[in-house]
Design a protein around this motif. Structure first.
Motif, short mmCIF file in Angstrom:
data_model
loop_
_atom_site.label_atom_id
_atom_site.label_comp_id
_atom_site.label_asym_id
_atom_site.label_seq_id
_atom_site.Cartn_x
_atom_site.Cartn_y
_atom_site.Cartn_z
N THR A 160 0.82 -1.21 0.00
CA THR A 160 0.00 0.00 0.00
C THR A 160 0.86 1.26 0.00
OG1 THR A 160 -0.15 -0.14 2.39
CG2 THR A 160 -1.97 -1.08 1.12
N THR A 161 2.13 1.13 0.37
CA THR A 161 3.04 2.27 0.35
C THR A 161 3.80 2.40 -0.96
OG1 THR A 161 4.79 0.97 1.38
CG2 THR A 161 3.35 2.23 2.84
N GLY A 162 3.58 1.46 -1.90
CA GLY A 162 4.21 1.55 -3.21
C GLY A 162 5.48 0.76 -3.36
N LEU A 163 5.80 -0.11 -2.42
CA LEU A 163 7.01 -0.93 -2.50
C LEU A 163 6.73 -2.17 -3.33
CD1 LEU A 163 9.93 -1.37 -1.27
CD2 LEU A 163 8.78 -2.91 0.31
N PHE A 164 7.55 -2.43 -4.34
CA PHE A 164 7.40 -3.61 -5.18
C PHE A 164 8.28 -4.72 -4.61
CE2 PHE A 164 6.15 -0.16 -7.89
CZ PHE A 164 5.05 -0.69 -8.57
N ALA A 165 7.73 -5.93 -4.51
CA ALA A 165 8.46 -7.04 -3.91
C ALA A 165 7.90 -8.36 -4.39
CB ALA A 165 8.37 -6.95 -2.38
N THR A 166 8.57 -9.44 -3.99
CA THR A 166 8.14 -10.79 -4.30
C THR A 166 7.87 -11.53 -2.99
OG1 THR A 166 9.51 -10.77 -6.28
CG2 THR A 166 8.74 -12.91 -5.50
N VAL A 167 6.76 -12.24 -2.93
CA VAL A 167 6.41 -13.00 -1.73
C VAL A 167 7.36 -14.19 -1.62
CG1 VAL A 167 4.63 -14.37 -0.58
CG2 VAL A 167 4.00 -12.33 -1.87
N ILE A 212 6.43 -12.52 4.22
CA ILE A 212 7.83 -12.16 4.09
C ILE A 212 8.07 -11.83 2.63
CG2 ILE A 212 10.21 -12.92 4.33
CD1 ILE A 212 9.24 -14.69 6.65
N LEU A 213 8.51 -10.58 2.39
CA LEU A 213 8.71 -10.08 1.04
C LEU A 213 10.19 -9.89 0.77
CD1 LEU A 213 5.97 -7.30 0.92
CD2 LEU A 213 5.79 -9.66 0.12
N GLU A 214 10.60 -10.24 -0.46
CA GLU A 214 11.96 -9.99 -0.90
C GLU A 214 11.93 -8.73 -1.76
OE1 GLU A 214 15.58 -12.66 -2.51
OE2 GLU A 214 13.77 -12.72 -3.74
N ALA A 235 14.82 -7.00 -2.65
CA ALA A 235 16.02 -7.03 -3.48
C ALA A 235 16.65 -8.40 -3.25
CB ALA A 235 16.99 -5.92 -3.08
N PRO A 236 17.51 -8.85 -4.13
CA PRO A 236 18.12 -10.16 -3.93
C PRO A 236 18.80 -10.26 -2.56
CG PRO A 236 18.60 -9.38 -6.13
CD PRO A 236 17.93 -8.25 -5.40
N GLY A 237 18.31 -11.19 -1.74
CA GLY A 237 18.87 -11.40 -0.42
C GLY A 237 18.34 -10.47 0.66
N VAL A 238 17.45 -9.54 0.33
CA VAL A 238 16.90 -8.61 1.31
C VAL A 238 15.43 -8.95 1.53
CG1 VAL A 238 16.45 -6.20 1.88
CG2 VAL A 238 18.46 -6.81 0.53
N GLU A 239 15.12 -9.49 2.71
CA GLU A 239 13.76 -9.89 3.03
C GLU A 239 13.23 -9.08 4.20
OE1 GLU A 239 13.92 -14.08 3.71
OE2 GLU A 239 14.31 -14.53 1.60
N THR A 240 11.95 -8.72 4.11
CA THR A 240 11.30 -7.96 5.18
C THR A 240 9.97 -8.61 5.52
OG1 THR A 240 10.26 -6.49 3.58
CG2 THR A 240 12.36 -5.77 4.50
N ARG A 241 9.51 -8.40 6.74
CA ARG A 241 8.24 -8.97 7.20
C ARG A 241 7.17 -7.88 7.18
NH1 ARG A 241 6.74 -13.42 10.16
NH2 ARG A 241 8.93 -14.01 10.36
N TRP A 242 6.03 -8.19 6.58
CA TRP A 242 4.92 -7.26 6.45
C TRP A 242 3.63 -7.93 6.92
CZ3 TRP A 242 5.18 -2.38 3.84
CH2 TRP A 242 6.45 -2.06 3.36
N VAL A 243 2.67 -7.14 7.32
CA VAL A 243 1.33 -7.64 7.63
C VAL A 243 0.61 -7.82 6.30
CG1 VAL A 243 -0.83 -7.08 8.80
CG2 VAL A 243 1.33 -6.38 9.79
N LYS A 244 -0.21 -8.88 6.19
CA LYS A 244 -0.93 -9.13 4.93
C LYS A 244 -1.75 -7.92 4.49
CE LYS A 244 -1.61 -14.10 4.79
NZ LYS A 244 -2.63 -15.17 4.85
N ALA A 245 -2.29 -7.19 5.44
CA ALA A 245 -3.13 -6.04 5.11
C ALA A 245 -2.35 -4.94 4.39
CB ALA A 245 -3.77 -5.47 6.37
N ALA A 246 -1.02 -4.99 4.43
CA ALA A 246 -0.20 -3.99 3.76
C ALA A 246 -0.01 -4.28 2.28
CB ALA A 246 1.17 -3.89 4.44
N ILE A 247 -0.47 -5.43 1.82
CA ILE A 247 -0.36 -5.77 0.39
C ILE A 247 -1.49 -5.07 -0.35
CG2 ILE A 247 -0.28 -7.63 -1.31
CD1 ILE A 247 2.04 -7.64 0.72
#
Length: 121
Positions: free
Chosen positions: A49-56, A65-67, A69-81
């Motif tokens: 919802t903030t405009g960040l592009f990622a891969t689940v 958990i979204l990637e 960038a290669p090797g960079v993973e972050t944890r998000w709440v599902k509601a933020a997708i």
């Protein structure tokens, strides 16, 4: 007495119109959003919802958990997708680039032939 009934009817009509124009469509969008968030699978391209592009990468109960960038993973709440990205085929992508290039060339050619500034007499 007749005036009281007509104003009650008008208020009731306004509530019904308000429901069908605002509340019902919002609920429908919210249900579609929850359905989309619950259907996420690893490997899906998403935009938050903030405009960040990622891969689940992985899905927990309410977390994803979204990637980013290669090797960079972050944890998000599902509601933020915010939405799921649809992959574009390579052939379609080349056609779009070709069309965009043609449009740019056409616009440049038109700009050279015509003066776009308007002058008042």
């Amino acid at each position: 007495m007749g005036g009281n009934y007509s104003s009650l009817i008008m208020i009731a009509l306004m509530v019904v119109v308000f429901y069908f124009l605002l509340i019902r469509p919002q609920r429908k969008r919210q249900q579609e959003q929850v359905k989309m968030q619950n259907s996420l699978t690893p490997g899906t391209g998403v935009m938050t919802t903030t405009g960040l592009f990622a891969t689940v990468v992985a899905i927990d109960a309410d977390d994803v958990i979204l990637e980013i960038a290669p090797g960079v993973e972050t944890r998000w709440v599902k509601a933020a997708i915010g939405r799921v990205l649809v992959p574009v085929d390579d052939a379609e992508e080349e056609n779009v680039k070709a069309v965009d290039h043609d449009v740019v060339v056409t616009a440049e050619q038109q700009g050279a032939d015509h003066d776009t500034t308007s002058k008042k007499p």
